[in-house]
Design an enzyme around this catalytic site. Sequence first.
Site, PDB file in Angstrom:
ATOM      1  N   ASP A  93       0.973  -1.028   0.000  1.00  0.00           N
ATOM      2  CA  ASP A  93      -0.164  -0.173  -0.164  1.00  0.00           C
ATOM      3  C   ASP A  93       1.061   1.204   0.111  1.00  0.00           C
ATOM      4  OD1 ASP A  93       0.851   0.305   2.435  1.00  0.00           O
ATOM      5  OD2 ASP A  93      -0.799  -0.096   3.611  1.00  0.00           O
ATOM      6  N   ASP A 266      -8.125  -7.330   0.536  1.00  0.00           N
ATOM      7  CA  ASP A 266      -7.237  -7.278   1.631  1.00  0.00           C
ATOM      8  C   ASP A 266      -7.458  -7.070   2.880  1.00  0.00           C
ATOM      9  OD1 ASP A 266      -6.797  -4.438   1.317  1.00  0.00           O
ATOM     10  OD2 ASP A 266      -5.478  -4.847   2.926  1.00  0.00           O
ATOM     11  N   CYS A 304     -13.155 -29.508   8.345  1.00  0.00           N
ATOM     12  CA  CYS A 304     -12.333 -28.558   7.972  1.00  0.00           C
ATOM     13  C   CYS A 304     -11.201 -29.247   7.657  1.00  0.00           C
ATOM     14  CB  CYS A 304     -11.915 -27.360   9.000  1.00  0.00           C
ATOM     15  SG  CYS A 304     -10.756 -26.438   8.372  1.00  0.00           S
ATOM     16  N   CYS A 306      -7.975 -28.030   7.422  1.00  0.00           N
ATOM     17  CA  CYS A 306      -6.727 -27.351   7.759  1.00  0.00           C
ATOM     18  C   CYS A 306      -6.039 -27.925   8.721  1.00  0.00           C
ATOM     19  CB  CYS A 306      -6.826 -25.891   8.188  1.00  0.00           C
ATOM     20  SG  CYS A 306      -7.634 -25.778  10.190  1.00  0.00           S
ATOM     21  N   CYS A 309      -7.385 -27.886  12.421  1.00  0.00           N
ATOM     22  CA  CYS A 309      -8.461 -28.738  12.486  1.00  0.00           C
ATOM     23  C   CYS A 309      -8.349 -30.263  12.391  1.00  0.00           C
ATOM     24  CB  CYS A 309      -9.759 -28.454  11.694  1.00  0.00           C
ATOM     25  SG  CYS A 309     -10.498 -26.781  12.248  1.00  0.00           S
ATOM     26  N   HIS A 335      -5.934 -21.543  10.805  1.00  0.00           N
ATOM     27  CA  HIS A 335      -7.308 -21.791  10.441  1.00  0.00           C
ATOM     28  C   HIS A 335      -8.053 -20.823   9.667  1.00  0.00           C
ATOM     29  CE1 HIS A 335     -11.385 -23.358  10.773  1.00  0.00           C
ATOM     30  NE2 HIS A 335     -11.670 -22.233  11.055  1.00  0.00           N
TER      31      HIS A 335
END
Lengths: 371, 371
Positions: A93, A266, A304, A306, A309, A335
């Site tokens: 940015d 973002d 999930c 991930c 999890c 997660h």
Amino acid sequence: MALKFAVSKECGRSRARLGRLETTHGVVETPVFMPVGTQATVKTMTPHELEELGVEIILGNTYHLYLRPGSEIVAEAGGLHQFMGWRRPILTDSGGFQVFSLAPLRTISEEGVEFRSHLDGSKHFFSPEKSMAIQMDLGADIIMAFDECPPYPADRDYVKRSKELTTRWAQRCKAAHTREDQALFGIVQGGVYKDLRRESALELMDLDFPGYGIGGLSVGEPKELMYEVLDDLVPELPKDKPRYLMGVGSPDCLVEGVLRGVDMFDCVWPTRLARHGMVITRRGNLPIRNLPYARDFAPIEEGCQCYTCQNFSRAYIRHLIKANEVLGIRLTTIHNLFFLTSLMRDIRAAIAADMLPEFAREFLAGFAGEK
Amino acid sequence: MALKFAVSKECGRSRARLGRLETTHGVVETPVFMPVGTQATVKTMTPHELEELGVEIILGNTYHLYLRPGSEIVAEAGGLHQFMGWRRPILTDSGGFQVFSLAPLRTISEEGVEFRSHLDGSKHFFSPEKSMAIQMDLGADIIMAFDECPPYPADRDYVKRSKELTTRWAQRCKAAHTREDQALFGIVQGGVYKDLRRESALELMDLDFPGYGIGGLSVGEPKELMYEVLDDLVPELPKDKPRYLMGVGSPDCLVEGVLRGVDMFDCVWPTRLARHGMVITRRGNLPIRNLPYARDFAPIEEGCQCYTCQNFSRAYIRHLIKANEVLGIRLTTIHNLFFLTSLMRDIRAAIAADMLPEFAREFLAGFAGEK
């Protein structure tokens, strides 16, 4: 050419589209959510963990990196990619938003903004030219024009003058930017005033940027108002250029933004939420640090995929967060970022399968929203 | 049989030996350094990262886990292995050392120790039986007898009475311990008084423990004094049982301890040091957070094969630590633990190759020691 963007498919029943963004450091499939790496690190994560999550592009903050470690040190290291060990694309940015939201005692003039560091109170000056110089030092693939970001609410006269200043600064940014391996995006301002937004878009399109940020939204206005602004603004923007809705990242806003034709997002929200012991699920956010989870040996979200999890229980994560253990916020961050990268992958798949409106309806019906 | 230990090779020119410790959750090659996972996590690390480093056994703290999350929650989860997702062996301490070093307002009696929690000031009571009950709840492979750990310096009379109390408590621990999948180690006390150490060892050996901790060292006495105590004590201990020097983990002490016949070590030092921005190298410790490293783009240690040194520079790590970024202490922790696991692997290889005295001489000559 620093950037190529091609739309490969349009939804047809909404403004959503699938795209492909080719940058100096590789390709990004859009619509995309970009995790924020404020201080040359997406908080708690290694670059390799981000790659494993399927993250294709991250964001860096000019204001923070200028203050610490200093952009000249990043340049000496060979640029931000090299400094932080991230090989894929980066967007920085302009420092504008942080100067207006974080730094105390700022003074705005035609020339730029004088401000004090939030770290040590020291005085600094950002101008469009200075922002370009820092961002050229950092060496991101996509960089942003230096803009003024008015607060919400702000009266129409203020927002109009601010929008005009942002256009003049965008011209100066374009003149000052010389790195051919970087793409410079303009930033549309105009607050919640639709005519000012349209004027801002037209003025910036005269400068022919390779992409357009939509700034100054998600700064306190109701979500419905943000959606109305997008409904009105996006059709004015060029079809063949990427559109980046800045600072937006809650799951419902991502879905609503994509439906309105946004390609890039973002937000610090998913990672910040994680550090406060809140995890995102398809039914809304879960305050995992609370007592009811102390003896809950299920994963954060059943099914999930991930790392968190697959390996750890709510009770364990709750214990870690309560005990201020770093692993706790690592696991919640993994997660939450997995949730958002998976959501964007699902969104892209839904567009490809001509099913986005159905996907969106079902997702939004289940998601309880941000607390 | 909860534990098998076999010495496979002796150094011959020192008391060092190679061993193999078979526990309920797998095999540990000795001599070994055990990272400390105080609150059911080796700070900043996932269990999988520990496995990747080659860590074969970790330590958990009874005192901390009893207070938070509570041993009954860990038991409900299926034990500490299950709760924290660590599949390899675990050793828990008895809570004794923490009660004496952390808890305020403790009162020692024949029965046990009354103390207040360092977290909320609440009153608690640990006895040998209570320590056994908690450690049976936690379910580690190796557990430790509840001992009194006198400070240094302490006068001979105090240390003698304390040693006798520790022996009586060891008897009560043995009587109270009933889990057959756990091995209970006794702890030799006696301060820096060699005759008391020998008495303690003989008294505990009468109880025939499957392994012996050496407690109450590295508590402020000069290192040379600790080495002298080991020189005198270790030959008294059974050859066919593992010897565990508690709370010792600086590289020079590991080498010196192995030379004196120690098989197991643990210490918070390498991980705590990492969190203070200090990294271990073969030439001593490096204060990576200091200014001279701001523009130093070399790795922590040239040639080091750890993830940190393979991917990141001193300048980047220094930036992360200065900016209070979690990734900074993750990277220093990985390096420090890699250093110690590699050192122990090198030590075992040197014993196997009949080269330990040469290896030790060279290592100790290069290592500048702890600051």
